[in-house]
Scaffold this motif. Structure first.
Motif, PDB file in Angstrom:
ATOM      1  N   PHE A 257       0.834  -1.202   0.000  1.00  0.00           N
ATOM      2  CA  PHE A 257       0.000   0.000   0.000  1.00  0.00           C
ATOM      3  C   PHE A 257       0.869   1.251   0.000  1.00  0.00           C
ATOM      4  CE2 PHE A 257      -2.098   3.465   2.249  1.00  0.00           C
ATOM      5  CZ  PHE A 257      -3.289   3.574   1.555  1.00  0.00           C
TER       6      PHE A 257
ATOM      7  N   VAL B  63       0.480   2.157  -3.782  1.00  0.00           N
ATOM      8  CA  VAL B  63      -0.674   3.055  -3.831  1.00  0.00           C
ATOM      9  C   VAL B  63      -0.254   4.490  -3.559  1.00  0.00           C
ATOM     10  CG1 VAL B  63      -2.941   3.576  -2.853  1.00  0.00           C
ATOM     11  CG2 VAL B  63      -2.272   1.201  -3.231  1.00  0.00           C
TER      12      VAL B  63
ATOM     13  N   PHE C 275      -4.130   8.272  -6.485  1.00  0.00           N
ATOM     14  CA  PHE C 275      -4.212   7.221  -5.474  1.00  0.00           C
ATOM     15  C   PHE C 275      -5.481   6.381  -5.658  1.00  0.00           C
ATOM     16  CE2 PHE C 275      -1.591   9.986  -2.342  1.00  0.00           C
ATOM     17  CZ  PHE C 275      -0.462   9.786  -3.110  1.00  0.00           C
TER      18      PHE C 275
ATOM     19  N   ALA D  68      -6.769   3.105  -3.846  1.00  0.00           N
ATOM     20  CA  ALA D  68      -7.057   3.726  -2.545  1.00  0.00           C
ATOM     21  C   ALA D  68      -8.543   4.062  -2.453  1.00  0.00           C
ATOM     22  CB  ALA D  68      -6.232   4.993  -2.356  1.00  0.00           C
TER      23      ALA D  68
ATOM     24  N   LEU E 140      -7.860   8.907   3.988  1.00  0.00           N
ATOM     25  CA  LEU E 140      -7.969   7.511   3.627  1.00  0.00           C
ATOM     26  C   LEU E 140      -7.293   6.710   4.728  1.00  0.00           C
ATOM     27  CD1 LEU E 140      -5.305   6.505   1.000  1.00  0.00           C
ATOM     28  CD2 LEU E 140      -5.448   8.828   1.838  1.00  0.00           C
TER      29      LEU E 140
ATOM     30  N   ASP F 258      -4.850   3.097   5.605  1.00  0.00           N
ATOM     31  CA  ASP F 258      -4.046   2.012   5.041  1.00  0.00           C
ATOM     32  C   ASP F 258      -4.741   0.688   5.355  1.00  0.00           C
ATOM     33  OD1 ASP F 258      -3.271   1.086   7.604  1.00  0.00           O
ATOM     34  OD2 ASP F 258      -1.321   2.046   7.531  1.00  0.00           O
TER      35      ASP F 258
END
Length: 137
Positions: free
Chosen positions: A19, A23, A89, A94, A112, A114
């Protein structure tokens, strides 16, 4: 004293590692997708975000519980163009809990999380503190 990193204790190390690398596009200091440790350094600044395998650290400290509940950390990343970062993202997978929006008159933010649930705030500074102070004089 110098801040060298903020370290997040994670349970699914490979997933969280991918991630932050894939991302968010942060660069790892070295490839370590399977852990137990990795550090990512943003394009600017010296302090970074590090990941530590939660089980490995529990063995060292003998105190960590299984899983934390609720938000336990807030990682703040400054971006030049919040709309562009949001689109980029999102295209990488994401999922934002809050779309870009103003926070006061100095910045815009979006949120956001993780894969472990650590909250991430993206900031776009509209006015630098020095410029705002000079404008009010």
């Amino acid at each position: 004293m110098e801040l060298t990193q903020i370290r997040l204790l994670v349970s699914d190390f490979p997933r969280v590692y991918r991630f932050y690398r894939d991302v968010l596009g942060l660069k790892p200091q070295f490839e370590a997708e399977n852990g137990p440790y990795a550090k990512f350094t943003p394009d600017a600044g010296q302090a970074g975000i590090a990941l530590q395998d939660r089980t490995q650290m529990a063995g060292v400290l003998e105190r960590l519980g299984a899983e934390p509940e609720g938000y336990r950390a807030l990682v703040v990343l400054r971006v030049e163009d919040l709309n562009a970062a949001h689109a980029e993202f999102t295209s990488r997978g994401a999922e934002f809990s809050a779309a870009p929006a103003p926070m006061g008159d100095r910045m815009r933010v979006a949120y956001l999380a993780d894969p472990e649930g650590n909250l991430i705030e993206l900031q776009e500074w509209l006015v630098l503190r020095d410029q705002a102070d000079n404008a009010s004089e």
